[in-house]
Design an enzyme around this catalytic site. Sequence first.
Site, PDB file in Angstrom:
ATOM      1  N   LYS A 119      22.253  17.108  15.961  1.00 57.10           N
ATOM      2  CA  LYS A 119      20.960  17.612  15.465  1.00 57.10           C
ATOM      3  C   LYS A 119      20.743  17.211  14.017  1.00 57.10           C
ATOM      4  O   LYS A 119      19.623  16.933  13.609  1.00 57.10           O
ATOM      5  CB  LYS A 119      20.869  19.132  15.641  1.00 57.10           C
ATOM      6  N   LYS A 201      21.448  13.895  28.548  1.00 61.10           N
ATOM      7  CA  LYS A 201      21.175  15.255  29.038  1.00 61.10           C
ATOM      8  C   LYS A 201      19.665  15.487  29.095  1.00 61.10           C
ATOM      9  O   LYS A 201      18.946  15.040  28.203  1.00 61.10           O
ATOM     10  CB  LYS A 201      21.818  16.228  28.039  1.00 61.10           C
ATOM     11  N   LYS A 204      14.812  20.139  26.651  1.00 59.94           N
ATOM     12  CA  LYS A 204      13.482  20.727  26.480  1.00 59.94           C
ATOM     13  C   LYS A 204      12.689  19.955  25.442  1.00 59.94           C
ATOM     14  O   LYS A 204      11.479  19.932  25.455  1.00 59.94           O
ATOM     15  CB  LYS A 204      13.630  22.178  25.958  1.00 59.94           C
TER      16      LYS A 204
HETATM   17  P1  TYM Z   1      19.705  26.407  25.165  1.00 59.92           P
HETATM   18  O1  TYM Z   1      18.514  27.260  24.938  1.00 59.92           O
HETATM   19  O2  TYM Z   1      19.723  25.036  24.588  1.00 59.92           O
HETATM   20  O3  TYM Z   1      19.962  26.237  26.706  1.00 59.92           O
HETATM   21  C1  TYM Z   1      20.054  27.357  27.566  1.00 59.92           C
HETATM   22  C2  TYM Z   1      21.100  27.104  28.632  1.00 59.92           C
HETATM   23  O4  TYM Z   1      20.792  25.946  29.387  1.00 59.92           O
HETATM   24  C3  TYM Z   1      21.912  25.078  29.443  1.00 59.92           C
HETATM   25  N1  TYM Z   1      21.420  23.691  29.503  1.00 59.92           N
HETATM   26  C4  TYM Z   1      21.713  22.824  30.489  1.00 59.92           C
HETATM   27  N2  TYM Z   1      22.472  22.941  31.585  1.00 59.92           N
HETATM   28  C5  TYM Z   1      22.554  21.864  32.404  1.00 59.92           C
HETATM   29  N3  TYM Z   1      21.909  20.690  32.177  1.00 59.92           N
HETATM   30  C6  TYM Z   1      21.133  20.535  31.089  1.00 59.92           C
HETATM   31  N4  TYM Z   1      20.498  19.392  30.887  1.00 59.92           N
HETATM   32  C7  TYM Z   1      21.009  21.634  30.180  1.00 59.92           C
HETATM   33  N5  TYM Z   1      20.328  21.820  29.021  1.00 59.92           N
HETATM   34  C8  TYM Z   1      20.604  23.083  28.623  1.00 59.92           C
HETATM   35  C9  TYM Z   1      22.666  25.364  28.156  1.00 59.92           C
HETATM   36  O5  TYM Z   1      24.015  24.982  28.258  1.00 59.92           O
HETATM   37  C10 TYM Z   1      22.496  26.860  28.013  1.00 59.92           C
HETATM   38  O6  TYM Z   1      23.445  27.542  28.783  1.00 59.92           O
HETATM   39  N6  TYM Z   1      23.129  28.081  22.034  1.00 59.92           N
HETATM   40  C11 TYM Z   1      22.484  28.362  23.274  1.00 59.92           C
HETATM   41  C12 TYM Z   1      21.825  29.721  23.343  1.00 59.92           C
HETATM   42  C13 TYM Z   1      22.722  30.852  22.961  1.00 59.92           C
HETATM   43  C14 TYM Z   1      23.805  31.345  23.730  1.00 59.92           C
HETATM   44  C15 TYM Z   1      24.325  32.458  22.987  1.00 59.92           C
HETATM   45  C16 TYM Z   1      24.371  30.973  24.941  1.00 59.92           C
HETATM   46  C17 TYM Z   1      22.613  31.627  21.855  1.00 59.92           C
HETATM   47  N7  TYM Z   1      23.585  32.589  21.883  1.00 59.92           N
HETATM   48  C18 TYM Z   1      25.402  33.172  23.476  1.00 59.92           C
HETATM   49  C19 TYM Z   1      25.450  31.704  25.411  1.00 59.92           C
HETATM   50  C20 TYM Z   1      25.967  32.769  24.680  1.00 59.92           C
HETATM   51  C21 TYM Z   1      21.424  27.314  23.504  1.00 59.92           C
HETATM   52  O7  TYM Z   1      20.905  26.726  22.587  1.00 59.92           O
HETATM   53  O8  TYM Z   1      21.029  27.188  24.754  1.00 59.92           O
END
Ligand code: TYM
Length: 336
Positions: A119, A201, A204
């Site tokens: 990032k 990957k 969003k």
């Molecule tokens: P975020 O918002 O980027 O994504 C949410 C969840 O989606 C999963 N994910 C994917 N899984 C499979 N293929 C993909 N292409 C893909 N893109 C995203 C992510 O692995 C995630 O599980 N840091 C985290 C949010 C967070 C969090 C936490 C998660 C904040 N606090 C505590 C677990 C525990 C995040 O940015 O997810």
Amino acid sequence: MENTAPVRKKRVLSLIQPTSVPTIGNYFGALKNWKNMSEEYDCIYGVADLHALTVHPEPALLRKQSQEMFALMLAIGLDPEKSIVFFQSHVHTHSELAWILNCYTQYGEASRMTQFKDKSQKHADNVNVGLFDYPVLMAADILIYQADFVPVGADQKQHLELARDIADRFNTRHGSTFTLPEPFIGKVGAKIASLQDPTQKMSKSDTNPRASVSLLDPPDAIVKKFKSAVTDSEACVRYAEGKDGINNLMSIYSCCTGKGFDEIEKEFDGKGYGDFKLAVAQAVVDEFKPVQEEYAKLINDKAYLNECAKKGAEAALKLTYRTLSKVQKKVGLYQL
Ligand code: TYM
């Protein structure tokens, strides 16, 4: 004497950023597992609106997208009567624990986080301290609930490892305080790839609208995107190294139908990619239909959404005070 103390169910926690409508990657990598696990475990699921601030979203948009994400979480079937569903910013204890955990995190280990490195490279004009500290707040999100399992996609594995390291370091210094969380990463769907560049990957934030499919895309848009998915020239539906596009479509189809790769290969034996892409698109449309219908009902019921969010925040606060006050005491903060 017989031990009659109630056995605590294992606790599951996960959050998602409200930076836009979730993609099928978010859905199959995380949200679908959230729903499945909520039948068996005590679950806590949140909208990570504080994490979203690292990219400076437009305030009105963040508010809107946070509400939409909350409604979507209920629409996929999370039951606010059974699980705690909340907004991260409504539970101030997360941030308070994050500060303490900052002091138990080494600069070197936070600098090694690949998401931070990626990032900061992509957004060299906005490498803020929040972006750097992001995984520590995430560790606080997890550890403050004493979570046993954290259902996430493969991209969050390194952050989970850091959370475990921080917990372990704190426990070693102050005695058993935090449960060491285990990542729960599904066998299929943990890394859904972009439809336009299947070596990357699905994200969003991808600027190419054909690269990702969102949970709220209308059926015709979903079909169009799958039709234009990048594949290869072999014209044979089989899971193999080097066939990233087809492997990705097979994973998506498997997530929707529950079918294994062997079964999928048999089903499409002798058929072309055109038929296969249409079948995958239809499976996704069918999977999302009930979610979209439920979402349409919920999104206009602000009073209900707020009532659920308030209830979630109260329950979350109650749970997190226990861990936070234990930690404050252990590190030597003056108690009244
Ligand atoms: P975020 O918002 O980027 O994504 C949410 C969840 O989606 C999963 N994910 C994917 N899984 C499979 N293929 C993909 N292409 C893909 N893109 C995203 C992510 O692995 C995630 O599980 N840091 C985290 C949010 C967070 C969090 C936490 C998660 C904040 N606090 C505590 C677990 C525990 C995040 O940015 O997810």
